[in-house]
Design a protein around this motif. Structure first.
Motif, PDB file in Angstrom:
ATOM      1  N   ASP A 128       7.684   0.979   4.208  1.00 31.52           N
ATOM      2  CA  ASP A 128       8.415   0.303   5.447  1.00 31.52           C
ATOM      3  C   ASP A 128       7.896   0.775   6.661  1.00 31.52           C
ATOM      4  N   GLU A 129       7.116   0.288   7.414  1.00 28.24           N
ATOM      5  CA  GLU A 129       6.562   0.592   8.594  1.00 28.24           C
ATOM      6  C   GLU A 129       6.454   2.195   8.732  1.00 28.24           C
ATOM      7  N   SER A 184      11.181  -6.376   5.963  1.00 29.60           N
ATOM      8  CA  SER A 184      11.951  -5.410   5.351  1.00 29.60           C
ATOM      9  C   SER A 184      12.930  -5.820   4.328  1.00 29.60           C
TER      10      SER A 184
HETATM   11 MG   LIG Z   1      11.490  -3.956   9.253  1.00 34.05          MG
END
Ligand SMILES: [Mg+2]
Ligand SMILES: Nc1ncnc2c1ncn2[C@@H]1O[C@H](COP(=O)(O)OP(=O)(O)O)[C@@H](O)[C@H]1O
Lengths: 306, 359
Positions: free
Chosen positions: B158-159, B43
């Protein structure tokens, strides 16, 4: 009927302590006050039922009503100053404190909140000393920075005394809205702000278009708490100006007016029944304000799941 | 559309050094997945690329421009967050319009773009709703729509699927893959799930502890992991690791397993070197030839899926060994089992975890 369950006594046991305390210290005194306002006290000390006569007298008899309307109007001005000065400053401070990477944020937060913890009497006395034309530091301070001519005995002039007192109160209590707003600002998820930054929003735009709409419920709450506090205020006026709320009643608000009506001041005698009438009217004004807030304002405010 | 290049990128939060000297080249239109365990810095790296965090050290280019000091908007990126990060007080329409308005586009243009993207993502009927009135999957699509409508040079995810249930995750995964092929926009996608990485990526970047372990196409990583970490991380179930050593037999080096079995090698390995031998569960078989590697253990557990059977057996001095067999196999727990592996399917790692070629 064998299957009929027993009366749930245990529920009563759990409710009773709270019920007793609330009744004894809140509901009963309130009801008793309202009841008392329906009587007149004869000079013999005997109380006679008089219906709404006290209310009529309070609102229309020039002897009483002039002071009442003056106090009510002053109280509105007192409240207005708080709404226009205290809450915006509280919002500004909260917005600054919640900035990422601000050094010493905790220290500022504490320092700004400390005056709230002090006694109003101490605050009133301190400010009286600071602003005093005779031995206060303000005249000399202003002179030393070349603004000596600006000085006025702010607490002693009819047209400035109320505003000055309101600002002293703002100075003391600005930490409360700041804390409440700060708490709701830091509850806004970081990713939301990041999303706005990725969308190209400046810090200003993020504040006005993202953060502010999301904390509107808190701003509403702060406003109604300010309203309740201001219309119950008494101590600061009493500490600085005494029962007469001078000069010439220019700092008289409902709290101090009630005090004089109930206990009397100087030559005039106090009247418990008329005092109860003023107290009831104060209660009704606050009740009305709170109801307008709950039924009109809060229903239009959306609380968004963050 | 643009390429992206990272040179010696470092990130420190105060004294904490999170990313170490990262080098990476991403081609125009490529779908790149950053994968690695939680906390490895994926991240953070994505946020550096987005411009949400400052780069402590190193150089980043998007296209021909050095972007180290540019804001997210100037970089021309759009991002989809794990929590979707939709503005809760704005309708779907306004969520999508927010960035476009800041860009100063006119109302008609904005409206045209939003309706266009909305129909691509089946959001037409949701445009007037607030995020609170949408399901998780719908919010996800809105978040993607808000990114697409900006027509960015690079998409960052992000995810994005980790808050969805398994069925929806699969559906959205396919949707994202399809969209990326249609739009052909350079995409960087962060996940801790190696299945997402394998299925979506043109190129996978495996990260661990703030370092890049390996960069390559999914099958490259699967077939030729450069180290033990990548070998263990890519592939599901994870690769089995066996303890092995090097001994000398008739003046030639051989690899010796704990059970005494030996494997020939042409590598010049020092006598006494400790090795790790890796073998994927799907490369173990119940049947094998004389020349195959053979290991034995006691069955601890059997998972029957119908199409595939996972057999877990214990060998002294090792973690449970996993074996994946096609079809349904009914095997009694406690039985001794023999598993075979073809020598060419075996991976070898030296003491530091680096891969060595067997032949
Ligand atoms: Mg992360
Ligand atoms: N703002 C920050 N301040 C300090 N440390 C941080 C910050 N953000 C992330 N980290 C640290 O950096 C490391 C990588 O975090 P992150 O990039 O979120 O990992 P991942 O996304 O791979 O799970 C973690 O050890 C985390 O604690």
């Amino acid at each position: 009927m064998a299957s009929r369950s027993r009366f749930p006594w245990h529920i009563l046991v759990f409710i009773l302590p709270g019920f007793i305390i609330y009744t004894l210290f809140s509901a009963w005194p309130l009801l008793d006050t309202m009841f008392l306002s329906l009587f007149k006290q004869a000079s013999s000390g005997e109380r006679v039922f008089s219906g709404l006569a006290n209310y009529q007298e309070l609102l229309s008899d020039p002897h009483l009503s002039e002071g009442f309307w003056n106090a009510l109007w002053n109280n509105f001005k007192f409240f207005l100053v708080h709404v226009l000065v205290q809450n915006p400053i509280g919002l500004l401070l909260a917005a600054l404190l919640s900035l990422k990477g601000l050094h010493g944020a905790k220290t500022y937060r504490t320092l700004i909140f400390i005056p709230t913890l002090l006694s109003v009497v101490v605050i009133g006395f301190t400010w009286q000393l600071i602003l005093s034309p005779l031995w206060g530091i303000t005249p000399n301070f202003l002179k030393s920075i070349g603004l000596g001519t600006w000085f006025q005995p702010w607490l002693g002039q009819e047209h400035t005394a109320l505003l000055t007192l309101a600002l002293i109160s703002v100075w003391q209590f600005v930490g409360v809205p700041m804390m409440l707003i700060y708490a709701s600002l830091i509850a806004i998820p970081d990713e939301l702000i990041d999303a706005a930054r990725v969308d190209g929003a400046s810090a200003m735009r993020i504040f006005w278009q993202i953060k502010l709409p999301l904390i509107v419920p808190t701003l509403g709450l702060v406003t109604i708490l300010t309203f309740i506090g201001n219309f119950n205020a008494f101590d600061l006026i009493y500490a600085v100006k005494g029962v007469l709320a001078g000069p010439n009643f220019s700092t008289d608000i409902l709290g101090s007016y009630f005090y004089r009506t109930f206990f009397g001041a100087q030559s005039s005698l106090g009247s418990p029944t008329m005092g109860a009438t003023v107290a009831t009217v104060m209660f009704l004004i606050i009740l009305m304000g709170v109801m307008i807030y709950f039924y009109v304002v809060q229903r239009r405010i959306h609380r968004y799941q963050l | 559309m643009a390429s992206l290049s990272l040179r010696k990128i470092n990130k420190r939060f105060g004294k904490v050094h999170v990313l170490h000297d990262l080098d990476l080249e991403i081609q125009d239109g490529e779908f790149v997945v950053f994968v690695g365990p939680s906390g490895c810095g994926k991240s953070t790296l994505l946020r550096l690329i987005a411009g949400l965090e400052t780069i402590s050290d190193g150089e980043m280019r998007i296209g021909d421009h050095i972007v180290n000091d540019l804001s997210p908007r100037e970089r021309g990126i759009a991002m989809v967050f794990q929590s979707y990060a939709l503005y809760p007080h704005m309708s779907v329409y306004k969520n999508m319009a927010f960035g476009l308005k800041i860009d100063g586009q006119n109302k008609q243009q904005i409206d045209q773009k939003i309706r266009d993207v909305a129909s691509k993502l089946q959001l037409d009927s949701l445009l007037d709703r607030k995020p609170g009135q949408l399901s998780g999957g719908q919010r996800q699509r809105v978040a993607i729509g808000r990114a697409i409508v900006r027509d960015p040079k690079v998409f960052l995810f992000d995810e994005p699927l980790s808050n969805l249930d398994a069925a929806l995750r699969l559906k959205m995964r396919i949707e994202i893959a399809r969209l990326q092929k249609v739009l052909n926009t350079t995409t960087i996608y962060v996940t801790h799930d190696q299945v997402e990485a394998m299925t979506l990526a043109d190129k996978i970047v495996v990260m661990n502890g703030g370092h890049i372990e390996q960069v390559g196409a999914p099958m490259e990583l699967y077939n030729a992991p450069q180290n033990k970490f990548v070998a263990g991380f890519i592939g599901s179930p994870a690769m089995n690791f066996l303890v092995a050593g090097v001994s000398t037999d008739n003046n030639t080096n051989v690899i010796t397993l704990a059970n005494g079995q030996t494997l020939p090698t042409q590598q010049h390995l020092k006598h006494g070197t400790q090795l790790t031998l890796g073998i994927r569960p799907e490369h173990l078989s119940l049947y094998g030839a004389e020349t195959d590697l053979a290991i034995e253990g006691q069955i601890e557990s059997v998972e029957r899926m119908g199409d595939i059977t996972y057999i877990y057996f214990s060998m002294p001095g090792h973690d449970l060994i996993t074996m994946a067999q096609q079809g349904d196999h009914q095997l009694p727990i406690g039985q001794i089992i023999r598993a075979y592996a073809k020598p060419e399917k075996i991976h070898l790692f030296d003491e530091s975890g680096k891969a060595i070629k067997l032949s």
